[in-house]
Structures are given as C-alpha cells and as structure tokens.
Design a protein around this motif. Sequence first.
Motif, PDB file in Angstrom:
ATOM      1  N   ASP A   1       0.862  -1.177   0.000  1.00  0.00           N
ATOM      2  CA  ASP A   1       0.000   0.000   0.000  1.00  0.00           C
ATOM      3  C   ASP A   1       0.899   1.227   0.000  1.00  0.00           C
ATOM      4  O   ASP A   1       1.709   1.392   0.917  1.00  0.00           O
ATOM      5  N   PRO A   2       0.799   2.081  -0.995  1.00  0.00           N
ATOM      6  CA  PRO A   2       1.691   3.245  -1.076  1.00  0.00           C
ATOM      7  C   PRO A   2       1.637   4.129   0.162  1.00  0.00           C
ATOM      8  O   PRO A   2       2.661   4.635   0.617  1.00  0.00           O
ATOM      9  N   THR A   3       0.436   4.310   0.723  1.00  0.00           N
ATOM     10  CA  THR A   3       0.310   5.160   1.903  1.00  0.00           C
ATOM     11  C   THR A   3       1.047   4.559   3.080  1.00  0.00           C
ATOM     12  O   THR A   3       1.807   5.231   3.792  1.00  0.00           O
ATOM     13  N   LEU A   4       0.849   3.271   3.307  1.00  0.00           N
ATOM     14  CA  LEU A   4       1.478   2.611   4.444  1.00  0.00           C
ATOM     15  C   LEU A   4       2.974   2.419   4.219  1.00  0.00           C
ATOM     16  O   LEU A   4       3.768   2.521   5.159  1.00  0.00           O
TER      17      LEU A   4
ATOM     18  N   ILE B   1       7.400   3.305  11.197  1.00  0.00           N
ATOM     19  CA  ILE B   1       6.913   3.306  12.569  1.00  0.00           C
ATOM     20  C   ILE B   1       7.254   1.984  13.229  1.00  0.00           C
ATOM     21  O   ILE B   1       7.205   0.929  12.584  1.00  0.00           O
ATOM     22  N   ASN B   2       7.602   2.032  14.484  1.00  0.00           N
ATOM     23  CA  ASN B   2       7.982   0.828  15.221  1.00  0.00           C
ATOM     24  C   ASN B   2       7.126   0.736  16.478  1.00  0.00           C
ATOM     25  O   ASN B   2       7.262   1.544  17.387  1.00  0.00           O
TER      26      ASN B   2
ATOM     27  N   TYR C   1      -0.852   6.027  16.122  1.00  0.00           N
ATOM     28  CA  TYR C   1       0.103   5.687  17.185  1.00  0.00           C
ATOM     29  C   TYR C   1       1.092   6.822  17.374  1.00  0.00           C
ATOM     30  O   TYR C   1       1.788   7.225  16.439  1.00  0.00           O
ATOM     31  N   LEU C   2       1.109   7.362  18.590  1.00  0.00           N
ATOM     32  CA  LEU C   2       2.070   8.404  18.976  1.00  0.00           C
ATOM     33  C   LEU C   2       2.171   9.534  17.955  1.00  0.00           C
ATOM     34  O   LEU C   2       3.250   9.926  17.517  1.00  0.00           O
ATOM     35  N   GLY C   3       1.019  10.053  17.554  1.00  0.00           N
ATOM     36  CA  GLY C   3       0.994  11.183  16.638  1.00  0.00           C
ATOM     37  C   GLY C   3       1.026  10.832  15.172  1.00  0.00           C
ATOM     38  O   GLY C   3       0.845  11.712  14.319  1.00  0.00           O
ATOM     39  N   THR C   4       1.276   9.572  14.844  1.00  0.00           N
ATOM     40  CA  THR C   4       1.212   9.134  13.444  1.00  0.00           C
ATOM     41  C   THR C   4      -0.210   8.657  13.151  1.00  0.00           C
ATOM     42  O   THR C   4      -0.712   7.741  13.808  1.00  0.00           O
TER      43      THR C   4
END
Length: 324
Positions: free
Chosen positions: A57-60, A65-66, A149-152
């Motif tokens: 998926d281009p967006t993902l 992110i971890n 998650y955490l602002g993402t």
Amino acid sequence: MSLLTNWFVFILGEKIILRLCPTEEETVELLSKVLNGNKLASEALAKVVHQDVTLTDPTLDSVEINIPQDILGIWVDPIDSTYQYIKGSTDIKSNEGIFPSGLQCVTILIGVYDLHTGVPLMGVINQPFVSQDLTTLRWQGRCYWGLSYLGTNVHSLQRAGPAGSSGEPRAAGGAGPEAGQPRGLSAVISTSEAATVKAAVGRVCGERVFPAAGAGYKGLCVVQGLADVYIFSEDTTFKWDCCAAHAILRAMGGGVADLQGCLRAGPGAGLEPPQLRYHAANRGAAGAERWANKGGLLAYRSRERLDAFLGLLIPSLAAVGTPT
C-alpha cells in the motif's frame, strides 16, 4: 461472533484441534478429519492458508513506525453480520450508498489495541461483498485500514482523490446535490434500536436515518463518510464489533465513544468524548458480557458533526420521554 473455538468433538468422542500444520499436506489431512473426508475442500482450504501473500500500500509503505509487539492485543471478528452471510441476499438496494441488509453488510474485523491503555491503534475492515459481476457472478471486495500511534495517523482513504473520484462514497457532511449546499446530519442505526431512540434520532436527522445490519458495517459507513454517526443505545455490541472501526476513525480524527457518557457530558464541553477502551472486562459480568459495550456506542468521523448531533439529540431524547 469472536469467541471461537478451534477444536471439534465428534459423535464417537474423538477431539480434533484445528491448527495450521508445518506442511500443506499435513493441514489437508487434518482438515479432512473435520470435513468428513472431503479431500477436495480440504485441499482448497489448505492451499489458501499456506500461500504466501504480499500486500503493498503506497500510503502505508511511506510510513516508518515501530510499535512494540508486547503491548498489542487483538480483537478479531471473522464474520460480522453472520445472518446476512448465511442468508446471502444479493438483490438489496442501497439508500444513499447504505445497504439495509444483504451480503454487502458482511465484514471481517481486525482491531489492534494497547494492552495497557485499551486505546485502539490499528484497524482493518474487509468488506468481501462490495459488487458482483453479473456475468461471472464473482464478487469483488474492498479493504479499509487505519493506524494511529504516537501522533502518526494514516489510513487507506488518504489515497483517494476528490470525493467520488476513486470509487469512494462522498462524505456525509460534504456538499449536497447543489454546490455550496451542505447536507443535514445523518445517522446509521441498528434495526433493533429502541423505538424512542429511533424517534429522537429522526427528529435530528429527518429522512437521513439509515437502518442497517451488522455493527462492523455500520462502523464502516461512518469510516466511508456515508453517515455522520453510528448510534446504538443497547448493550448488545462487543469490543470485537467496533475496535477495528475505532482505530480507523481515530486515524481520521474521529472515534467511538460511550453513548451514555456523551449524553451525560453534553456537546461542546471542551472535553474529549469518553472513548471506548478495549483492554478491561466489565466487572461482575460473565462470558461474552464481560466485553459488552454497556453504555452503548456513538461512532463519528468529525468532532464538529458529533457536537452538532449531540446538541440536537439531547433535547430530542427529552422530548420523546427518554432519560439521558
């Protein structure tokens, strides 16, 4: 429909635990026992579960992110709207893009939450029966996802262009038939909603109240922008019904709140609506009721539209004699 078992007990007392075996041949052998020796079906199922699937998926793919795996809990509903799946109706007409029943209401729900806080972090909704080819009778599906998650905050609808340009529905609060004319509020509700609540929602939304089957599907209607809110006053939905949609809506700036908490707080109180949490069972309850949404639920994509809805709903509930 999320509390499933992976074991079967047959008439002669033999207990078989269904699992994914190391090899496809071993899985075929195991499935044959469960399926009463139907090797053709066993081979078809084993082939599917053993195949390597690559999803991009281009967006993902653009996000780095971890998330620590040891903080994650998962709610899965493998077939939401089971009755519609069994009935298999294919000729139901939609109302402004919302299907009241039929195979389109069937969803597969995967919600991931923080084990410590109960906050939904990731969600996937698979709608396997979106449209049918009338020549081959094969169905095409669609998958929606979101991560917060955490602002993402990213979600699958970010890659859609202007409303309707990529086959996605128009947002409920967007432009109406005439340019510059915003539509009124809209709500998707359960077919089993209490009559007084239906009446109150009708006073708020007029003709734009859409009954529909399946909690997962109704949540998806809000994700898609087909309705401003999904409201349900009863306690017969569960954590697995709404965790996936909640995570996606959270990535979009919305959420899924406790309805009774929203009614007590009122609109525009300057506080975050009381969001559902997914890690703690209801005290004193047993079985599936431990994970019921006891205060009902209210799903929304836009905080502004939510406040407008609540501002009208609370006096409407009082007018029809329903305590808030």
